[in-house]
Design a protein around this motif. Structure first.
Motif, PDB file in Angstrom:
ATOM      1  N   ARG A 156       0.810  -1.227   0.000  1.00 40.19           N
ATOM      2  CA  ARG A 156       0.000   0.000   0.000  1.00 40.19           C
ATOM      3  C   ARG A 156       0.839   1.271   0.000  1.00 40.19           C
ATOM      4  O   ARG A 156       0.331   2.378  -0.079  1.00 40.19           O
ATOM      5  N   ASP A 157       2.177   1.081   0.176  1.00 35.96           N
ATOM      6  CA  ASP A 157       3.076   2.241   0.089  1.00 35.96           C
ATOM      7  C   ASP A 157       3.972   2.153  -1.139  1.00 35.96           C
ATOM      8  O   ASP A 157       4.878   2.953  -1.302  1.00 35.96           O
ATOM      9  N   ASN A 158       3.737   1.148  -1.982  1.00 34.64           N
ATOM     10  CA  ASN A 158       4.623   0.903  -3.120  1.00 34.64           C
ATOM     11  C   ASN A 158       3.971   1.377  -4.430  1.00 34.64           C
ATOM     12  O   ASN A 158       2.978   0.811  -4.881  1.00 34.64           O
ATOM     13  N   GLU A 159       4.552   2.423  -4.999  1.00 35.20           N
ATOM     14  CA  GLU A 159       3.914   3.035  -6.171  1.00 35.20           C
ATOM     15  C   GLU A 159       3.733   2.084  -7.329  1.00 35.20           C
ATOM     16  O   GLU A 159       2.719   2.115  -8.021  1.00 35.20           O
ATOM     17  N   ASN A 160       4.744   1.236  -7.578  1.00 34.88           N
ATOM     18  CA  ASN A 160       4.630   0.308  -8.709  1.00 34.88           C
ATOM     19  C   ASN A 160       3.477  -0.657  -8.525  1.00 34.88           C
ATOM     20  O   ASN A 160       2.705  -0.916  -9.449  1.00 34.88           O
TER      21      ASN A 160
END
Ligand SMILES: Nc1nc2c(ncn2[C@@H]2O[C@H](COP(=O)(O)OP(=O)(O)OP(=O)(O)O)[C@@H](O)[C@H]2O)c(=O)[nH]1
Ligand SMILES: [Mg+2]
Length: 313
Positions: free
Chosen positions: A287-291
């Motif tokens: 949920r914090d990983n843009e990809n």
């Protein structure tokens, strides 16, 4: 010539989480189009739902509940919701009658006021109120902050009370205009998205505490087999190894249940037999990983900023 009698427009449904925005859209559409759950932050994207009748077309824009973001996903959800207020014809500002007006509603009220777009205040869930004499007070509190409220209507999205009045009010405030979508379009999203939402709804309804919010669903494969069966391979992402057995359940019971309920809904929607293959994958801190957010949610800066009307042209 037709344009003179046909009304149309984009109507963004906004409010804090869990007030019943998606339930209200389904009720106004006359069928279930978007997912709902009793847990806050169910809706994560902007979803256009299209209601076409002989002399009008309403494009309801469902949005994530507006609240203070904690993670990257929350930031995206917040930005999507706020940008969905731009360039539309009307806003439905939904509040929950059973909660009264809270600070969280007033924060939403400020954002809606800043939009300058004509807004109908919808005081929802009145079926749960014992004493309706408080409703006017809630309306007054919101009207004190929002100068753009054109009408205030108490409703129940569940019992349908006052929904026909609300629909008439919406049409009344729409401009004359073109039919934006062909009449057979009900939701402006690809099949993969719709299927992943159905699966996510089951996870939301069947699991508790931090599990629903830690979950994302990606449809990796979708194809029609020669025997006419629709094959779906989907992955359910969780954030930690310890969450995997919860989704799978004792003897695989939980994932079986998720799969059975989702398959039934998908079969009904696509009017075909479905083979649903579900896998659970650990994607730490997704949920914090843009990809991953881009893959799971289709989130990226461009998607967030796309203004509603332009998105359809
Ligand atoms: N009693 C009652 N319950 C309602 C009504 N409208 C919605 N609910 C319930 O409220 C809960 C939240 O509904 P949603 O439609 O998912 O709310 P939402 O505003 O879309 O929530 P987010 O997507 O999380 O922002 C569900 O349990 C609904 O059944 C209503 O008019 N009356
Ligand atoms: Mg919702």
């Amino acid at each position: 010539m037709e344009e003179n009698i046909f009304k149309s427009g984009f109507v963004t449904v906004a409010g804090k989480p869990n007030v019943g925005k998606s339930t209200l859209i389904n009720a106004l559409m006359g069928q279930k189009v978007v997912i709902v759950s009793e847990k806050p932050q169910t809706t994560r994207n902007r979803i256009n739902c299209v209601l076409t009748e002989d002399n009008y077309q309403i494009v309801f824009v469902d949005t994530p509940g507006i609240h203070k973001p904690l993670r990257k996903i929350g930031e995206y959800m917040y930005n999507i919701a706020v940008h969905a207020l731009e360039g539309v014809d009307l806003i439905l500002f939904v509040t929950d009658a059973t909660e009264g007006i809270r600070k969280s509603d007033l924060r939403v009220a400020e954002v809606i006021n800043a939009s300058n777009i004509p807004t109908i205040l919808v005081v929802n869930k009145i079926d749960k109120l014992r004493d309706r004499s408080y409703i006017q007070n809630m309306i007054n509190q919101i009207e004190d902050v929002c100068n753009n409220i054109v009408e205030s209507i108490p409703v129940s999205a569940v019992t349908g009370e006052n929904l026909s009045e609300l629909k008439l009010a919406i049409i009344g405030h729409l401009p004359y205009g073109p039919q934006y979508y062909p009449e057979d379009i009900i939701i402006d999203k690809p099949s993969r998205f719709i299927i992943s939402e159905i699966i996510r709804e089951k996870v939301f309804n069947l699991t508790r505490e931090e599990i629903p919010h830690s979950t994302g669903v990606v449809v990796e494969e979708l194809k029609e087999r020669e025997n006419g069966v629709l094959y779906v391979r989907a992955e359910i992402y969780v954030e930690r190894e310890s969450q995997k057995p919860i989704i799978i359940g004792k003897n695989g019971n939980m994932i079986k249940k998720i799969g059975e309920l989702a398959r039934k809904d998908i079969e009904e929607l696509f009017e075909t037999k479905v083979y649903l293959d579900l896998y659970v994958k650990v994607r730490e801190k997704w949920r914090d990983n843009e990809n991953i957010l881009n893959k799971v949610m289709g989130y990226n800066e461009e998607a967030i900023r796309k203004v509603n009307k332009k998105a359809t042209r």
